[in-house]
Write an enzyme that holds these catalytic residues in place. Structure first.
Site, short mmCIF file in Angstrom:
data_model
loop_
_atom_site.label_atom_id
_atom_site.label_comp_id
_atom_site.label_asym_id
_atom_site.label_seq_id
_atom_site.Cartn_x
_atom_site.Cartn_y
_atom_site.Cartn_z
N VAL A 13 0.86 -1.19 0.00
CA VAL A 13 0.00 0.00 0.00
C VAL A 13 0.89 1.24 0.00
CG1 VAL A 13 -1.85 1.23 1.19
CG2 VAL A 13 -1.75 -1.27 1.31
N ALA A 108 6.97 -5.59 10.99
CA ALA A 108 6.83 -4.13 11.02
C ALA A 108 5.36 -3.69 10.91
CB ALA A 108 7.65 -3.52 9.88
N ASP A 109 4.57 -4.44 10.14
CA ASP A 109 3.15 -4.05 9.99
C ASP A 109 2.42 -4.13 11.33
OD1 ASP A 109 3.43 -6.84 9.96
OD2 ASP A 109 2.00 -7.16 8.34
#
Ligand SMILES: Nc1ncnc2c1ncn2[C@@H]1O[C@H](COP(=O)(O)OP(=O)(O)O)[C@@H](O)[C@H]1O
Ligand SMILES: CC(C)(COP(=O)(O)O)[C@@H](O)C(=O)NCCC(=O)O
Ligand SMILES: [K+]
Length: 258
Positions: A13, A108-109
């Site tokens: 994204v 990380a997300d």
């Protein structure tokens, strides 16, 4: 202008953020073979589409759980945007010290999701992300990360079933009229969709039992969140761009706009 990039295992994204506001976001396929020049084509198109001129991008922040894409993302940002990107990792000295030096392999997300949660919603919290994997993360009453769970994502597990079972094929992901299906398609839709809803609610109830906590906030996000969120009995809020919001909060903390 901030460019925030959330690279998941299925999709990346790209988000443009001005004054804390996500003004435009795009999804492209995550592909570790993409060059920085290819990534640049997308960023350029996104900016053009949003009416943003490239020099307006002063900061880039990246959450990636696909290491093969990191060099391309970094080089695209350096060479074409003239910004050194901030990569989110568990080692950043976060103001909210929610990891306490632990969880060094955390994606990380998930860090971004929790940062968005910590920044904007009451504690304790459960955060569920429906992507390639379905992840569940738990923040205690003091804002510390307690841990969570990782399961195959809704599409990941069903795609594997279709591959493994000779007589089963892809179906449209719509809830069937009845839980008890009467043909192959409605039985698959029941098992996959109600199964995902009940996995979610069952996991939340287990976490409540195990912690003894009353959760003020049960957040959900991820590309597949709409499949489950409205039918879940436990999710209190759905924020499709939660990861971008967390990326924004982290960028504002570590690379403030000068
Ligand atoms: N705007 C959208 N509308 C419907 N489905 C979407 C949308 N965006 C993403 N998806 C679906 O979400 C999935 C990817 O979810 P995502 O959370 O981005 O996974 P990951 O982070 O693991 O790449 C894809 O299967 C895609 O089909
Ligand atoms: C758990 C994940 C695969 C989820 O990724 P996604 O579904 O967003 O593609 C990713 O966050 C990851 O690779 N994490 C590293 C292991 C961990 O979080 O503990
Ligand atoms: K993700």
């Amino acid at each position: 202008m901030l460019l925030a990039i959330d690279t998941g295992n299925t999709q990346t994204v790209l988000g443009l953020i001005r004054d804390g506001e996500i003004i435009r976001s795009w999804r492209i396929t995550s592909d570790g073979t993409r060059t920085e020049d290819e990534l640049w084509v997308y960023v350029r198109l996104l900016c053009h589409d949003a009416g943003i001129s490239i020099p307006d991008i002063k900061r880039t922040v990246i959450s990636s759980v696909v290491p093969q894409m990191n060099a391309g993302l970094r080089d695209m940002s350096r060479e074409y945007l003239n910004t050194d990107p901030l990569f989110v990792t568990p080692s950043l000295p976060f103001r909210h010290n929610f990891l306490e030096g632990r969880f060094q392999t955390l994606g990380a997300d998930r860090i971004c999701n929790m940062y968005a949660g910590l920044t904007a919603y009451p504690l304790p919290q459960i955060i569920i992300d429906f992507g390639t994997a379905t992840t569940v993360d738990v923040l205690g009453s003091d804002g510390k990360y307690l841990g969570g769970s990782i399961a195959p994502g809704i599409r990941t597990s069903s795609a594997n079933l279709f591959r493994a079972a000779a007589q089963l094929h892809g179906i449209s992901m719509e809830f069937p009229e009845h839980v008890i299906g009467t043909d192959t398609s409605s039985q698959l839709r029941s098992g996959i969709l109600w199964g995902a809803v009940d996995q979610t609610d069952g996991m939340v109830r287990r976490i409540i039992r195990e912690t003894g906590l009353t959760f003020s906030t049960i957040l959900s996000t991820g590309g597949l969140v709409e499949m489950v969120s409205s039918r879940s009995e436990t999710i209190t809020k759905t924020i499709p761009d939660l990861t971008l919001k967390g990326l924004t909060a982290i960028a504002d903390e570590f690379i403030p706009e000068s």
